[in-house]
Structure formats: C-alpha cells, structure tokens
Design a protein around this motif. Structure first.
Motif, mmCIF file in Angstrom:
data_model
loop_
_atom_site.group_PDB
_atom_site.id
_atom_site.type_symbol
_atom_site.label_atom_id
_atom_site.label_comp_id
_atom_site.label_asym_id
_atom_site.label_seq_id
_atom_site.Cartn_x
_atom_site.Cartn_y
_atom_site.Cartn_z
ATOM 1 N N PRO A 65 8.101 -7.428 6.085
ATOM 2 C CA PRO A 65 7.315 -6.390 5.664
ATOM 3 C C PRO A 65 6.415 -5.742 6.318
ATOM 4 C CG PRO A 65 7.624 -8.979 4.656
ATOM 5 C CD PRO A 65 8.406 -8.853 5.343
ATOM 6 N N ASP A 66 6.348 -6.427 6.999
ATOM 7 C CA ASP A 66 4.957 -5.460 8.472
ATOM 8 C C ASP A 66 5.657 -4.603 8.779
ATOM 9 O OD1 ASP A 66 4.694 -5.185 11.559
ATOM 10 O OD2 ASP A 66 3.084 -6.389 10.817
ATOM 11 N N PRO A 67 5.203 -2.622 8.932
ATOM 12 C CA PRO A 67 6.103 -1.607 9.417
ATOM 13 C C PRO A 67 6.212 -1.846 10.939
ATOM 14 C CG PRO A 67 3.699 -1.366 8.184
ATOM 15 C CD PRO A 67 3.760 -3.124 8.058
ATOM 16 N N HIS A 68 5.411 -2.541 12.143
ATOM 17 C CA HIS A 68 5.303 -2.657 13.071
ATOM 18 C C HIS A 68 6.473 -3.166 13.783
ATOM 19 C CE1 HIS A 68 1.565 -0.697 13.862
ATOM 20 N NE2 HIS A 68 1.375 -1.037 13.089
ATOM 21 N N PHE A 92 14.971 -4.203 4.865
ATOM 22 C CA PHE A 92 13.817 -4.042 4.196
ATOM 23 C C PHE A 92 12.900 -4.665 3.235
ATOM 24 C CE2 PHE A 92 16.667 -2.700 -0.364
ATOM 25 C CZ PHE A 92 17.577 -1.670 0.683
ATOM 26 N N GLY A 93 12.407 -4.361 3.408
ATOM 27 C CA GLY A 93 10.592 -4.696 3.463
ATOM 28 C C GLY A 93 9.989 -4.932 1.723
ATOM 29 N N VAL A 94 8.719 -5.096 1.481
ATOM 30 C CA VAL A 94 8.233 -5.810 -0.039
ATOM 31 C C VAL A 94 8.231 -7.755 -0.185
ATOM 32 C CG1 VAL A 94 7.934 -5.384 -2.391
ATOM 33 C CG2 VAL A 94 8.403 -3.500 -0.224
ATOM 34 N N THR A 95 10.400 -7.643 -0.545
ATOM 35 C CA THR A 95 10.003 -9.118 -0.823
ATOM 36 C C THR A 95 11.797 -9.009 -1.161
ATOM 37 O OG1 THR A 95 9.766 -10.602 -2.233
ATOM 38 C CG2 THR A 95 10.159 -8.372 -3.628
ATOM 39 N N TRP A 96 12.158 -10.001 -0.614
ATOM 40 C CA TRP A 96 13.974 -10.387 -0.351
ATOM 41 C C TRP A 96 13.814 -11.216 -1.922
ATOM 42 C CZ3 TRP A 96 17.018 -7.541 1.007
ATOM 43 C CH2 TRP A 96 18.335 -7.853 1.303
ATOM 44 N N PRO A 133 24.699 3.742 17.647
ATOM 45 C CA PRO A 133 22.493 3.387 18.318
ATOM 46 C C PRO A 133 21.962 3.241 16.649
ATOM 47 C CG PRO A 133 23.078 4.666 19.482
ATOM 48 C CD PRO A 133 24.405 4.635 18.501
ATOM 49 N N VAL A 134 21.804 3.135 15.736
ATOM 50 C CA VAL A 134 21.550 3.445 14.122
ATOM 51 C C VAL A 134 21.711 1.793 13.249
ATOM 52 C CG1 VAL A 134 22.417 5.619 14.038
ATOM 53 C CG2 VAL A 134 23.621 3.194 12.535
ATOM 54 N N ALA A 135 19.888 2.563 13.211
ATOM 55 C CA ALA A 135 19.953 1.662 11.950
ATOM 56 C C ALA A 135 18.890 1.818 10.498
ATOM 57 C CB ALA A 135 18.879 0.399 12.433
ATOM 58 N N GLY A 136 18.712 0.919 9.437
ATOM 59 C CA GLY A 136 18.485 1.533 8.539
ATOM 60 C C GLY A 136 17.718 1.155 8.037
ATOM 61 N N ALA A 137 15.882 1.109 6.847
ATOM 62 C CA ALA A 137 15.249 0.708 5.768
ATOM 63 C C ALA A 137 14.931 0.872 4.737
ATOM 64 C CB ALA A 137 13.836 0.734 7.181
ATOM 65 N N ALA A 138 14.487 -0.114 3.970
ATOM 66 C CA ALA A 138 13.847 1.016 2.167
ATOM 67 C C ALA A 138 12.461 -0.265 2.746
ATOM 68 C CB ALA A 138 14.781 0.668 1.829
ATOM 69 N N PRO A 139 11.791 0.185 3.273
ATOM 70 C CA PRO A 139 10.465 -0.213 3.293
ATOM 71 C C PRO A 139 9.186 -0.627 2.545
ATOM 72 C CG PRO A 139 10.694 1.556 4.620
ATOM 73 C CD PRO A 139 11.497 2.175 3.903
ATOM 74 N N GLU A 140 9.563 -0.241 0.852
ATOM 75 C CA GLU A 140 9.071 0.098 -0.236
ATOM 76 C C GLU A 140 9.768 -0.196 -1.190
ATOM 77 O OE1 GLU A 140 5.435 2.982 -0.539
ATOM 78 O OE2 GLU A 140 5.097 2.839 1.937
ATOM 79 N N LYS A 173 0.913 -1.278 0.144
ATOM 80 C CA LYS A 173 0.158 -0.307 0.047
ATOM 81 C C LYS A 173 0.770 0.879 -0.174
ATOM 82 C CE LYS A 173 -4.541 1.406 2.347
ATOM 83 N NZ LYS A 173 -5.197 1.650 3.414
ATOM 84 N N HIS A 174 0.217 1.900 -1.134
ATOM 85 C CA HIS A 174 1.818 3.073 -1.172
ATOM 86 C C HIS A 174 1.376 4.509 0.022
ATOM 87 C CE1 HIS A 174 2.181 7.522 -3.314
ATOM 88 N NE2 HIS A 174 2.725 7.021 -3.387
ATOM 89 N N ASP A 175 2.784 4.263 0.306
ATOM 90 C CA ASP A 175 3.195 5.022 1.502
ATOM 91 C C ASP A 175 3.125 4.810 3.176
ATOM 92 O OD1 ASP A 175 3.446 7.137 -0.513
ATOM 93 O OD2 ASP A 175 1.560 8.271 0.272
ATOM 94 N N SER A 176 2.504 4.070 2.723
ATOM 95 C CA SER A 176 1.136 3.160 4.161
ATOM 96 C C SER A 176 2.936 2.600 4.583
ATOM 97 C CB SER A 176 0.872 2.263 4.155
ATOM 98 O OG SER A 176 1.092 1.157 4.311
ATOM 99 N N VAL A 177 4.242 1.008 4.136
ATOM 100 C CA VAL A 177 4.831 1.082 4.773
ATOM 101 C C VAL A 177 5.879 2.249 5.413
ATOM 102 C CG1 VAL A 177 6.521 -0.922 5.453
ATOM 103 C CG2 VAL A 177 4.431 -0.756 3.593
ATOM 104 N N HIS A 178 6.719 3.225 4.770
ATOM 105 C CA HIS A 178 7.005 3.788 5.026
ATOM 106 C C HIS A 178 6.507 4.777 6.243
ATOM 107 C CE1 HIS A 178 8.891 4.593 0.942
ATOM 108 N NE2 HIS A 178 9.785 4.115 1.572
ATOM 109 N N THR A 179 5.109 5.636 6.156
ATOM 110 C CA THR A 179 4.732 6.088 7.099
ATOM 111 C C THR A 179 4.180 5.865 8.738
ATOM 112 O OG1 THR A 179 2.494 6.414 6.129
ATOM 113 C CG2 THR A 179 3.757 7.984 5.745
ATOM 114 N N THR A 180 3.804 4.707 8.541
ATOM 115 C CA THR A 180 3.612 3.476 10.144
ATOM 116 C C THR A 180 5.026 3.297 10.373
ATOM 117 O OG1 THR A 180 2.176 2.304 8.246
ATOM 118 C CG2 THR A 180 2.571 1.603 10.478
#
Ligand code: NFS
Ligand code: SF4
Length: 656
Positions: free
Chosen positions: A614-617, A582-586, A553-560, A460-467
């Motif tokens: 993939p789950d933002p939480h 990373f989200g979406v798929t691996w 104490p840092v981390a990175g992500a590309a959720p979408e 869902k567009h923008d939703s993984v990032h923002t959550t």
C-alpha cells in the motif's frame, strides 16, 4: 468532523467535499469513514457459496496457528481456507472479465450492424485497423470490399464469445514464447463466455477443490478478458470511432462551465457518449439551449466514458470515480448520463439536493430514482438528442445560490494508442518501437510501468497514484496509464509535454523533450489496458529486450484499486508475464499459502507474479527493483541510483 484535506490531495475534490458537508449531502468519502470494512471478508476468509454457511474462517489473531489448527480450519463442507480464498479471488476475476467482455460484446454487435449498414449511426472509420484485425483473425482480405471485410470481421468477432472449438484468435498476437507458455499451462482461453461460466462452475460448492487448479481457470478467464473481451472492445471501437491520436484536453471539476448546460457522461461504453458529442454540437439543440438562457452545451465525463471521448475528441474529463458525486455537488450539472459500471447508487440521492437529472441508459442497468432513457446501441443518436433536450430543460431550474464550481482544472495531452506511440517514436513512414527499445537499451529510459485502476476512499484520493508515478518518472521509468489512475496524474499536470523537464529523470526528460511527449502517457479507458498488452508485445517483437513479455523491464500497478475489473486486469497482466503490484488491500491475506502462490509460485509458472504494497514509495521501490532485475538479466545493468522524490521537487511541481 473529519478534515476533508486528509481525504484527497486534489483541491477541487476537497472544495466539493466541504460544499457537500455544508449542503448536508453524504458522499462515499464520508460513508467510507463511517463503515469499518469486514476484516474476515476483506482477507478472503468468508465463504457464502451455500446455505450450510456462510462459513467464516479467520486465522487466530496475533499468534501463529499450529498445523493441526490450520488443518481443522474448515467450512461445514470441509473446504479449506486455501480453497475459500482462491474461490473468492477467481469469482472476482470472473465478474471483472464479464464486465469488460460484455461491454466488448455490445460493441461487437453494434459493429456488425454498422458493417451491414443496418440503420446504424456508426460506420467504418479506420480501414487500416480493420485490415490489421482481419489479418490477425486469419481472414483473407483479397477480393473483399471494405464492407465485406467488416462483416467478416464482425461475425468472427462475435463468435469469440461462444465458439465451440479452438482458442481466442487474438492470442496469436502475443509473442511466440508467451503462446507456448499458455499452451503448456493449458490456460489458453477457448471462448469468452465459456471461461466465465467455467469459473462460476468450478467455484460452486463442492467442485474444484484444488486452489492451484482453480487459478488455472482464473488465468483462462482473465486472459479471455485481456486478449479477448477488452481487446475486441478496443479494436472494434477504434475501427468504428477512430483510433486515438494525440489530443489536448482539460481535466478536473473546473471544466464544469457556469454559463452552459453541463452534461456529465459517466460509465464505460463509448457508443452513446460518441453520439452525445454529436448531439451537443447540433445547431438546433444549441439554439434550444440559448433559448433557455445558456451560452452553450458543455459535455464532460466521469470514469472511462470520459476517457473514451477524451481520447477521440478532446472532450474534458470532469473527474475520476470518487468525483462522480462531487460533480453533482457543484450545483451546476443539469444531467448525469450513466450506462454501466462504477455508477454509485447514491447519485439520485445526491441529485435530490440540486436540480440535476440522473439518466440511466443501458438495458442492463437501471438506477432507482433516475430517469431511464433506453438507448438502442446501434442507433443512439436520437436517444442522445432526447437526453440533451432533457438536460437543457433542467437549466432554468438551476439555483444560483447552490452553485459553486471549483476553479481548478489542468491541461493534458491524451490519445496515446499503441499505434500512436509507434508513429510518434518512429515517424509516420517508418513507424516502429525501435527508438523506444533503443532508449531502454541505452539506459535513458530505465523501463516502462503501467499504472492503472480505480480510486478508493480507503486511501487518500489520488495520493497513492501520484506519489508512485512521480517517483517512477523521476527514476526514468516511462509511465503509461489508463482509467481513473490516468486522471489522478493528469490533474497534477503530469500529462503535459512541458512537465517532463521538471518531473522526469534526466534520461526520460531528454527522450520526452526530443519526441514532444509527456513522461506519463494516457492510453485510454480500462478496456484499453489491452493497448498496453499490444505495446509491450511490440517491444518484444522489435527485438533487443528478450523474447517474452516476462523478459521486459516493465511492471504494472493499481495503487488505489477497488473493482473486480481491476483484479481481472491484474491477473491477465500477471498471466501474461508482468510483475503487478496492488495497493489498498489484498483479498487473499486470509490464506498464507494462496497469497504465497500468487506472489511467488505463479511467477515460476507464468513468469509474472502479483505483489501487494500500500505504501507508494515502497511500491515504487518494488517496481524499480523488478525493472532493474530485468535489465540485469538482459545485460543492460549500468549502475543507476534511485532518486527519491523529495519535498523540494514536489513543491517545484506544485508551483507549475
Ligand atoms: Ni476501471 Fe473504468 Fe475507474 Fe476503476 Fe471504474 S471507471 S473500468 S473500474 S473506478 S478505473
Ligand atoms: Fe461453508 Fe462450504 Fe457452503 Fe462455503 S461451500 S458456505 S465453506 S459449507
């Protein structure tokens, strides 16, 4: 028909998807619903490197295969699933690194022309940064004029793509311990082009057949992107175009203005967009626009071109990658000007339904159905003026019955370069990362997360990032962003200083309010992820948070994420010591061994490792747990409860 409200959380996007459906226009959202992704390719189990194949090697479904079965799962040449999955992954890195780096090369060439004064529209704007880069390059500035220094820097920079000896010069910017790790792992990039070529060689049929050894080359190419091509692009752009400072802007399709000639710039390299900014303010062209009945010329951007001119001029962002077609669907865009990367081939098809002119501009990228106006990268102003003229000529063709511009747009503050953060926190005369480090040490800020990357209609567009980002800041994690991810959060209002009090945890909110910054900082385009490397390095060098990037104490992500560039970025962060989710798929799920190596084995060598969620939480939990683990290792572990971002908090945010 699918419900468009399920496809995005963004009101403007949903409105334009409804309009597209009514106008009979196909979009990526719709095509993605109709196209089932190939499960074999998706997990990296397909090899099409030679014409004995393609060979498909999926694991048996719903049961564990025996060791013997697995050993027999091979391509015609005998390649194992490990080799195939790793080769596919390393090729993604090579493609991503080459995209960023080729952009960097274009900038370096224009830079040298500008330095030599060879009829360029550009000049040296940030002399302080020129001096810094010269020193990092080992160039002695004494007795050199600005021009001589710029020429020396430009020539040395261009050498980074193809020099015969040594390693990339910017590696010396990294913490000493990190440099030592790279040396021991023998993964220091030598020259940018060389690492990409070696990736392609080693992944050719029948060359490097040891997957761990393949990943060593993957790390080299990725590091050649992050600490090479991307960092060179960012630094040389800053010297020529100005290093960003905080600037106000607006974001979302509502920035399209019904009364003006609307020009969307879309793509990545900022040289032409800079000149479009100049051309769109040209009195002669403004008068021409008025003669056609428009009140003015409105420039706005899509994707990273947009981020570049936002960061330096406050030009509005129309939207992120998935909104490119939707900008045209508004019916009020006269021209969409594209250069390279993330351009959908559907644009001219969408434009057929309206009056929009798609204009391609790069000698590297033609788009069937687009008008091609090639831009000389050293002197793009005349091309920019020509483009603006084409757009103005389109204005009278606009069909008012087809115009429906979303009202929605949001304020943001951008322009957080690594230098800006330095000044903002430490003050102009004692610029320093000490206040940031101190606030991390005293626990007001729990840690820092870089949330970057694309948008992808598979989620869902923008939703993984923002959550994800809302949950991180509610837990006192300062978030820094680039690329399309930054736009997702900006659209929700997370990039205004005012949002800190309603969205950030108490510690982070206190710091944001004191300094006057948003809880989510926009650091620019995707090549500007190199700014994140520099900011993290500055944190290490400031002291108190360990002696390597992997201690922070840092981390990175590309959720979408969707692009190969994202894989290259992720891999250079991991190879620099950063935990990256990373989200979406691996793309290596077809090989348990390769996946296990990337998710764990790599950590033992590089200090950074990959994760997929993939789950933002759950993604937020992984990142916060990692940050807490690093705090503990640093002796900073005062007990802190994780706040779950609940519905009430969400409603409160949406009400602002
Ligand atoms: Ni980055 Fe920028 Fe966006 Fe993804 Fe494409 S625009 S370089 S690749 S889609 S973030
Ligand atoms: Fe098949 Fe090997 Fe050719 Fe790949 S390289 S397509 S696995 S034969």
């Amino acid at each position: 028909m699918a419900n468009n409200a399920d496809r995005s959380i963004d009101i403007a996007t949903i409105q334009m998807l409804d309009k597209a459906a009514a106008d009979g226009v196909s979009t990526a959202f719709e095509r993605s619903a109709a196209m089932r992704p190939c499960p074999i390719g998706g997990e990296g189990s397909c090899c099409k490197l030679c014409s004995m194949g393609p060979c498909r090697l999926p694991a048996p479904k719903n049961r564990k295969e025996t060791a013997e079965e697995k050993d027999n799962r091979r391509g015609i040449c005998g390649a194992t699933i490990e080799t195939i999955a790793a080769r596919n992954f390393v090729r993604m890195i090579a493609a991503g690194a080459s995209a960023h780096s080729d952009h960097g090369r274009t900038v370096a060439e224009a830079f040298l022309k500008a330095a030599k004064g060879e009829g360029s529209d550009f000049s040296i704007v940030d002399e302080q940064k020129l001096l810094q880069v010269a020193l990092d390059f080992g160039i002695d500035p004494t007795d050199k004029s600005t021009q001589e220094l710029a020429i020396a820097v430009g020539e040395a920079a261009l050498d980074e793509w193809g020099k015969r000896e040594g390693h990339l010069r910017f590696l010396s910017r990294a913490p000493l311990k990190r440099q030592q790790i790279w040396k021991e792992l023998n993964c220091e990039p030598r020259a940018i082009d060389r690492e990409v070529v070696e990736c392609l060689h080693r992944t050719h049929m029948g060359v490097d057949l040891d997957f761990e050894h393949l990943f060593q080359q993957g790390a080299r190419a990725a590091l050649a992107d992050g600490w090479g091509g991307s960092m060179l692009a960012t630094e040389l752009q800053d010297i020529m175009l100005g290093t960003p400072v905080p600037v106000r802007g607006r974001v979302n399709l509502g920035v399209i203005d019904e009364k003006q000639v609307n020009i969307m710039v879309h793509g990545h390299e900022p040289l032409l967009p800079e000149m479009l900014v100049v051309a769109s303010r040209d009195p002669e062209l403004l008068a021409y626009a008025k003669s056609k009945g428009a009140e003015g010329i409105n420039l706005a951007g899509i994707c990273c071109s947009a981020n570049e001119i936002l960061m330096r001029h406050g030009i509005s962002l129309a939207g992120n990658m998935l909104q490119q077609e939707l900008a045209v669907v508004s019916g009020a865009v006269e021209a969409m000007v594209v250069d390279v990367q993330c351009i959908m081939q559907s644009l001219p098809k969408v434009a057929e339904c309206y009056h929009t002119q798609i204009i391609s501009t790069s000698d590297k990228a033609k788009v069937p159905g687009a008008l091609h106006i090639e831009v000389d990268d050293a002197a793009p102003l005349s091309a920019a003026k020509k483009i603006v003229r084409v757009a103005i000529d389109k204005f009278p063709e606009r069909a008012s019955g087809k115009v429906n511009i979303p009202e929605h747009s949001m304020d943001l503050v951008a322009g957080f370069s690594h230098e800006t953060i330095n000044y903002l926190l430490g003050g102009l005369f004692r610029a320093s990362y000490k206040p940031l480090n101190d606030n991390i040490i005293n626990g007001r800020i729990r840690g820092v997360a870089g949330v970057v990357g694309c948008t992808n209609p598979r989620v869902k567009h923008d939703s993984v990032h923002t959550t994800l980002v809302k949950e991180l800041i509610a837990n006192d994690v300062l978030v820094i962003q680039t690329g399309c991810a930054a736009m997702s959060c900006a659209k929700l209002g997370l990039m205004t200083p005012e949002s800190a009090s309603t969205t950030a945890g108490p510690g982070l909110a206190e710091v944001c309010e004191t300094v006057g910054i948003p809880p989510v900082l926009h650091m620019g385009s995707c090549v500007d992820n190199s700014r994140i490397l520099m900011a993290a390095t500055a944190m290490v060098k400031e002291g108190g948070l360990g002696d390597d990037l992997s201690d922070l104490p840092v981390a990175g992500a590309a959720p979408e994420w969707m692009s190969e560039k994202a894989i290259s970025i992720g891999h250079y962060f991991v190879a620099s010591g950063v935990y990256t989710v990373f989200g979406v798929t691996w793309p290596t799920l077809g090989s348990e061994e390769v996946t296990e190596w990337l998710f764990n084995g790599m950590g033992e060598l590089y200090g950074g490792r990959w994760a997929f969620e993939p789950d933002p939480h759950k993604m937020a939990k992984l990142m916060i747990d990692h940050i807490d683990g690093k705090r503990k290792a640093l002796g900073l572990d005062k007990a802190q409860e994780r706040v779950l971002y609940d519905m009430d908090m969400r409603r409160e945010l949406e009400a602002v």
